[in-house]
Design a protein around this motif. Structure first.
Motif, mmCIF file in Angstrom:
data_model
loop_
_atom_site.group_PDB
_atom_site.id
_atom_site.type_symbol
_atom_site.label_atom_id
_atom_site.label_comp_id
_atom_site.label_asym_id
_atom_site.label_seq_id
_atom_site.Cartn_x
_atom_site.Cartn_y
_atom_site.Cartn_z
ATOM 1 N N ALA A 79 0.839 -1.206 0.000
ATOM 2 C CA ALA A 79 0.000 0.000 0.000
ATOM 3 C C ALA A 79 0.873 1.255 0.000
ATOM 4 N N PHE A 80 1.986 1.225 0.741
ATOM 5 C CA PHE A 80 2.919 2.359 0.706
ATOM 6 C C PHE A 80 3.400 2.600 -0.720
ATOM 7 N N ARG A 81 3.797 1.536 -1.383
ATOM 8 C CA ARG A 81 4.313 1.656 -2.748
ATOM 9 C C ARG A 81 3.249 2.199 -3.703
ATOM 10 N N SER A 82 1.991 1.886 -3.461
ATOM 11 C CA SER A 82 0.919 2.236 -4.396
ATOM 12 C C SER A 82 0.582 3.722 -4.419
ATOM 13 N N ILE A 83 0.975 4.481 -3.427
ATOM 14 C CA ILE A 83 0.590 5.895 -3.391
ATOM 15 C C ILE A 83 1.545 6.793 -4.174
ATOM 16 N N TRP A 84 2.664 6.239 -4.668
ATOM 17 C CA TRP A 84 3.684 7.035 -5.343
ATOM 18 C C TRP A 84 3.475 7.054 -6.851
ATOM 19 N N ASP A 85 3.816 8.171 -7.471
ATOM 20 C CA ASP A 85 3.691 8.344 -8.909
ATOM 21 C C ASP A 85 4.853 7.638 -9.600
ATOM 22 N N SER A 86 4.566 6.578 -10.323
ATOM 23 C CA SER A 86 5.617 5.796 -10.979
ATOM 24 C C SER A 86 6.186 6.496 -12.214
ATOM 25 N N GLU A 87 5.550 7.578 -12.651
ATOM 26 C CA GLU A 87 6.018 8.306 -13.833
ATOM 27 C C GLU A 87 7.001 9.430 -13.496
ATOM 28 N N ARG A 88 7.266 9.667 -12.233
ATOM 29 C CA ARG A 88 8.133 10.757 -11.794
ATOM 30 C C ARG A 88 9.235 10.224 -10.887
ATOM 31 N N GLU A 89 10.328 10.992 -10.791
ATOM 32 C CA GLU A 89 11.317 10.659 -9.767
ATOM 33 C C GLU A 89 10.824 11.261 -8.462
ATOM 34 N N VAL A 90 10.327 10.417 -7.597
ATOM 35 C CA VAL A 90 9.722 10.873 -6.350
ATOM 36 C C VAL A 90 10.812 11.156 -5.309
ATOM 37 N N VAL A 91 10.435 11.969 -4.327
ATOM 38 C CA VAL A 91 11.336 12.322 -3.229
ATOM 39 C C VAL A 91 10.598 12.080 -1.923
ATOM 40 N N TYR A 92 11.240 11.360 -1.019
ATOM 41 C CA TYR A 92 10.671 11.086 0.301
ATOM 42 C C TYR A 92 11.702 11.473 1.349
ATOM 43 N N CYS A 93 11.300 12.352 2.272
ATOM 44 C CA CYS A 93 12.196 12.840 3.324
ATOM 45 C C CYS A 93 11.683 12.409 4.688
ATOM 46 N N PRO A 94 12.006 11.175 5.132
ATOM 47 C CA PRO A 94 11.594 10.760 6.471
ATOM 48 C C PRO A 94 12.421 11.505 7.517
ATOM 49 N N SER A 95 11.831 11.771 8.648
ATOM 50 C CA SER A 95 12.478 12.611 9.666
ATOM 51 C C SER A 95 13.744 11.991 10.245
ATOM 52 N N GLU A 96 13.853 10.677 10.244
ATOM 53 C CA GLU A 96 15.001 10.046 10.903
ATOM 54 C C GLU A 96 16.230 9.899 10.009
ATOM 55 N N LEU A 97 16.091 10.177 8.726
ATOM 56 C CA LEU A 97 17.223 10.025 7.812
ATOM 57 C C LEU A 97 17.854 11.380 7.501
ATOM 58 N N ASP A 98 19.170 11.377 7.327
ATOM 59 C CA ASP A 98 19.862 12.638 7.046
ATOM 60 C C ASP A 98 19.758 13.063 5.590
#
Length: 139
Positions: free
Chosen positions: A26-45
């Motif tokens: 379900a997490f994977r399904s919400i992302w646009d597969s036609e674009r280079e997506v960016v995800y900034c989780p708070s715990e990663l630098d």
């Protein structure tokens, strides 16, 4: 316009449910597969770039969590601008992995409508600070 806002709200709800159900697909399904997506989780630098990196992140995180007791979103605000939209919301995630945890944060999600469907293209998460400030209404 209301349908557009409802579509973005449904995307936020899909994100919430993916956490609540620990559902990596379900997490994977919400992302646009036609674009280079960016995800900034708070715990990663550094941000995660691309759907594959985001998918691997969710696979890893979900495998380390045994149980989600609650995942709520609140203070949701949405603005639609043509085929793009942003949503801002707060979240509270409580569960257990190696030990119990509670994460309280706020997110900005940017989405794109393609073929009538809203998909995430950028997601930025930050933890809420310890100080409370009265919320001012928009001017």
């Amino acid at each position: 316009m209301a349908d557009d806002v409802d579509g973005v709200l449904a995307l936020v709800e899909a994100y919430r449910m993916a956490w609540a159900d620990l559902d990596a697909a379900a997490f994977r399904s919400i992302w646009d597969s036609e674009r280079e997506v960016v995800y900034c989780p708070s715990e990663l630098d550094r941000p995660l770039l691309g759907a594959d990196a985001v998918g691997r992140y969710f696979d890893r995180v979900v495998s380390g969590i045994r149980h989600v007791r609650a995942m709520t979103v609140s203070d949701v605000r949405v603005e639609v601008i043509g085929d793009a939209a942003w949503a801002f919301f707060s979240f509270d995630l409580e569960g257990s992995g190696a030990e119990p945890f509670e994460v309280c944060g706020r997110n900005t999600l940017i989405a794109r409508r393609s073929g009538g469907v809203w998909k995430t293209i950028h997601y930025h998460e930050s933890l809420r600070g310890p100080l409370a400030e009265p919320v001012q209404p928009p001017r």
